[in-house]
Enzyme design. Structure first.
Site, short mmCIF file in Angstrom:
data_model
loop_
_atom_site.label_atom_id
_atom_site.label_comp_id
_atom_site.label_asym_id
_atom_site.label_seq_id
_atom_site.Cartn_x
_atom_site.Cartn_y
_atom_site.Cartn_z
N TYR A 1 11.51 8.54 1.07
CA TYR A 1 11.46 7.49 0.05
C TYR A 1 12.15 7.87 -1.27
CZ TYR A 1 8.09 5.50 3.28
OH TYR A 1 7.50 4.98 4.41
N HIS B 1 12.81 -2.88 1.71
CA HIS B 1 12.29 -1.58 2.16
C HIS B 1 13.19 -0.49 1.62
CE1 HIS B 1 9.45 -3.54 4.74
NE2 HIS B 1 10.44 -4.31 5.15
N PRO C 1 0.79 -1.23 0.00
CA PRO C 1 0.00 0.00 0.00
C PRO C 1 0.83 1.29 0.00
CG PRO C 1 -0.02 -1.02 2.17
CD PRO C 1 0.61 -2.00 1.23
N ASN C 2 0.32 2.24 -0.73
CA ASN C 2 0.87 3.60 -0.82
C ASN C 2 2.11 3.71 -1.70
OD1 ASN C 2 -1.11 4.71 1.05
ND2 ASN C 2 0.00 3.57 2.62
N ALA D 1 3.35 -0.97 4.67
CA ALA D 1 2.83 -0.99 6.05
C ALA D 1 2.40 -2.38 6.50
CB ALA D 1 1.67 0.00 6.17
N ARG E 1 13.68 4.26 12.10
CA ARG E 1 12.44 5.03 12.14
C ARG E 1 11.61 4.66 13.39
NH1 ARG E 1 9.64 4.68 6.49
NH2 ARG E 1 8.50 6.45 7.41
N ARG F 1 5.38 10.91 -2.56
CA ARG F 1 5.12 10.57 -1.16
C ARG F 1 6.40 10.75 -0.34
NH1 ARG F 1 4.83 4.40 1.06
NH2 ARG F 1 4.27 4.93 3.20
N GLU G 1 12.60 -9.61 1.19
CA GLU G 1 11.84 -8.44 1.65
C GLU G 1 12.68 -7.19 1.41
OE1 GLU G 1 10.95 -8.92 5.80
OE2 GLU G 1 10.44 -6.79 6.08
N ASN H 1 8.04 -5.60 -1.38
CA ASN H 1 8.03 -4.48 -0.44
C ASN H 1 6.61 -4.46 0.12
OD1 ASN H 1 7.96 -2.17 1.02
ND2 ASN H 1 9.06 -0.92 -0.50
C1 DQA Z 1 8.49 0.85 3.50
C2 DQA Z 1 8.62 1.05 5.02
C3 DQA Z 1 7.29 0.84 5.71
O1 DQA Z 1 7.43 1.03 7.11
C4 DQA Z 1 6.26 1.81 5.20
O2 DQA Z 1 5.00 1.55 5.78
C5 DQA Z 1 6.17 1.85 3.71
C6 DQA Z 1 7.38 1.72 2.92
C7 DQA Z 1 9.80 1.21 2.75
O3 DQA Z 1 9.90 0.83 1.58
O4 DQA Z 1 10.68 1.86 3.31
O5 DQA Z 1 5.10 2.08 3.16
O6 DQA Z 1 8.20 -0.52 3.24
#
Ligand code: DQA
Length: 145
Positions: free
Chosen positions: A24, A101, A11-12, A78, A108, A19, A99, A75
């Site tokens: 990011y 990120h 998501p997002n 959240a 964080r 964003r 995984e 990725n």
């Molecule tokens: C994320 C880190 C997560 O904590 C966050 O909710 C994201 C992006 C990252 O790519 O750094 O949406 O996965």
């Protein structure tokens, strides 16, 4: 038969580029997809790339990966920190998973320090920006040689 990798985004991540660029970076999701396709092509691998804001959709894609793809780069955004269902889907799929990120989640908020996905991942890349996706694909290329 061509070997396929599946890159999944939670998501997002469709908002990448606009964003929170301080966290990011400025790459869009289309930029990330182009980087992933270039990395896969360089190693003769097929690549599927997808993003969803809907957890059930993500789980369906993971189920459909079982026995079909050689590796998943995910990725989970959240859902990393919240989703037992995502953990269980990856465990059920039995596909090697890395995984990724973009940000260093350990630097964080405390709620980002725990990952349900790490328990079912062969490895985790965090904090190297969108380059983490390329590194994950290169690792799969090495494993699949
Ligand atoms: C994320 C880190 C997560 O904590 C966050 O909710 C994201 C992006 C990252 O790519 O750094 O949406 O996965």
């Amino acid at each position: 038969m061509a070997t396929t990798l599946l890159v999944l985004n939670g998501p997002n991540l469709n908002m990448l580029g606009t964003r929170e660029p301080a966290v990011y970076g400025k790459d869009t999701l289309a930029d990330v997809e182009a980087q992933c396709r270039a990395a896969a092509q360089a190693h003769g691998l097929e690549l599927e790339f997808a993003q969803t804001n809907h957890e059930g959709q993500m789980i369906d894609w993971i189920h459909q990966a079982r026995g079909r793809v050689a590796g998943i780069v995910i990725n989970p955004a959240a859902w990393t920190h919240t989703s037992v269902a995502l953990h269980d889907a990856l465990a059920a799929a039995e596909v090697p998973t890395i995984e990724v990120h973009i940000s260093n989640v350990h630097k964080r908020e405390a709620f980002r320090h725990h990952s349900y996905v790490s328990l079912v991942a062969i490895g985790v890349i965090a904090g190297l920006g969108t380059h983490g996706y390329t590194l994950a694909i290169e690792h799969f290329a090495k494993l699949l040689k």
